[in-house]
Design a protein around this motif. Structure first.
Motif, PDB file in Angstrom:
ATOM      1  N   LEU A 119      44.365  43.078  28.528  1.00 36.60           N
ATOM      2  CA  LEU A 119      43.644  43.253  29.783  1.00 36.60           C
ATOM      3  C   LEU A 119      42.993  41.963  30.261  1.00 36.60           C
ATOM      4  O   LEU A 119      42.554  41.135  29.466  1.00 36.60           O
ATOM      5  CB  LEU A 119      42.552  44.323  29.629  1.00 36.60           C
ATOM      6  N   ALA A 120      42.915  41.828  31.578  1.00 34.96           N
ATOM      7  CA  ALA A 120      42.161  40.735  32.181  1.00 34.96           C
ATOM      8  C   ALA A 120      40.670  40.980  31.960  1.00 34.96           C
ATOM      9  O   ALA A 120      40.246  42.094  31.631  1.00 34.96           O
ATOM     10  CB  ALA A 120      42.470  40.659  33.673  1.00 34.96           C
ATOM     11  N   VAL A 121      39.877  39.947  32.162  1.00 35.55           N
ATOM     12  CA  VAL A 121      38.442  40.038  31.890  1.00 35.55           C
ATOM     13  C   VAL A 121      37.800  41.180  32.654  1.00 35.55           C
ATOM     14  O   VAL A 121      37.034  41.976  32.090  1.00 35.55           O
ATOM     15  CB  VAL A 121      37.742  38.703  32.233  1.00 35.55           C
ATOM     16  N   LYS A 122      38.072  41.301  33.951  1.00 34.09           N
ATOM     17  CA  LYS A 122      37.410  42.344  34.738  1.00 34.09           C
ATOM     18  C   LYS A 122      37.775  43.735  34.227  1.00 34.09           C
ATOM     19  O   LYS A 122      36.939  44.645  34.226  1.00 34.09           O
ATOM     20  CB  LYS A 122      37.745  42.214  36.213  1.00 34.09           C
ATOM     21  N   ASN A 123      39.004  43.886  33.745  1.00 37.98           N
ATOM     22  CA  ASN A 123      39.415  45.183  33.215  1.00 37.98           C
ATOM     23  C   ASN A 123      38.760  45.483  31.882  1.00 37.98           C
ATOM     24  O   ASN A 123      38.444  46.646  31.577  1.00 37.98           O
ATOM     25  CB  ASN A 123      40.932  45.240  33.081  1.00 37.98           C
TER      26      ASN A 123
END
Length: 235
Positions: free
Chosen positions: A151-155
């Protein structure tokens, strides 16, 4: 060093793992434990400590973390009253796998490893609860490793907020996390920096999903947050 007290609340009745033990036996076990009180901010266990006691948190809240050589903190979980920690070292005889810090004033019962094994052998229901407890920790760590890898950071921030929301539901679809975790604390949970958390929480606030209110982080739509996490996980 922990604070000492002549009259802490020396009862194990609220410990979830020990609920199946008859009251008279539980009182006897309490007398065989070492009772300690810690002030908020005091360290209870140190990473790689050689002690082996199992700790039952009778009151207060503690945080399980590891600090890197550079001072970066990785936070695993916060633990509330009625929970157990420190059992890994008692089971495998290895040094402590993380540090534990008191977030509030806390009272703990420290059970020697030999007594812990005695309890597991004498009370099969306690052994079963311990297995469930350890399995839950493994599932949580597996989930987080998967998130860190995919996952990306925001996710990852969304996924951590969802975990916190599930533990702090105030209505069917709302949660109030109190006290509100700082941006740095959330960052330590998802392996990122504070600024990234600040940006994403600001975005979620503009979307009407979260709000800081009276010292708490309120999540207005837990279902929507869950949908956001499921979408990126492909579930």
């Amino acid at each position: 060093m922990p604070m000492t007290s002549t009259s802490p609340e020396r009862s194990l009745a609220g410990v979830a793992m020990l609920q199946s033990i008859p009251p008279s036996d539980l009182e006897a076990l309490a007398r065989r434990c070492g009772w300690r009180r810690y002030a908020a901010g005091q360290e209870i266990l140190e990473y790689h400590d050689e002690t082996r006691d199992v700790f039952f948190l009778v009151s207060g809240t503690v945080r399980v973390s590891i600090y890197s050589m550079s001072g970066k903190v990785v936070t695993f979980r916060d633990i509330g009253a009625g929970s157990t920690f420190g059992e890994f070292a008692a089971i495998d005889g290895q040094p402590r796998s993380a540090s534990v810090l008191a977030l509030s004033d806390a009272t703990v019962a420290a059970m020697p490893p030999g007594l812990f094994w005695e309890v597991l052998r004498k009370y099969p229901e306690v052994a079963a609860e311990n297995l469930k407890h350890l399995t839950a920790q493994i599932r949580l760590l597996s989930e987080r490793i998967y998130e860190f890898s995919t996952l990306a950071v925001k996710n990852r921030i969304h996924a951590e907020l969802l975990r916190l929301a599930r533990d702090n539901l105030t209505a069917e679809n709302q949660a109030s996390i109190a006290p509100a975790p700082t941006h740095a604390e959330i960052a330590a949970r998802v392996s990122t920096h504070r600024e990234a958390v600040t940006r994403e929480l600001s975005h979620l606030a503009k979307e009407g999903l979260v709000e800081r209110r009276e010292g708490a982080l309120v999540i207005f739509d837990v279902d929507r947050l869950e949908e956001m996490v499921r979408e990126v996980l492909g579930e």
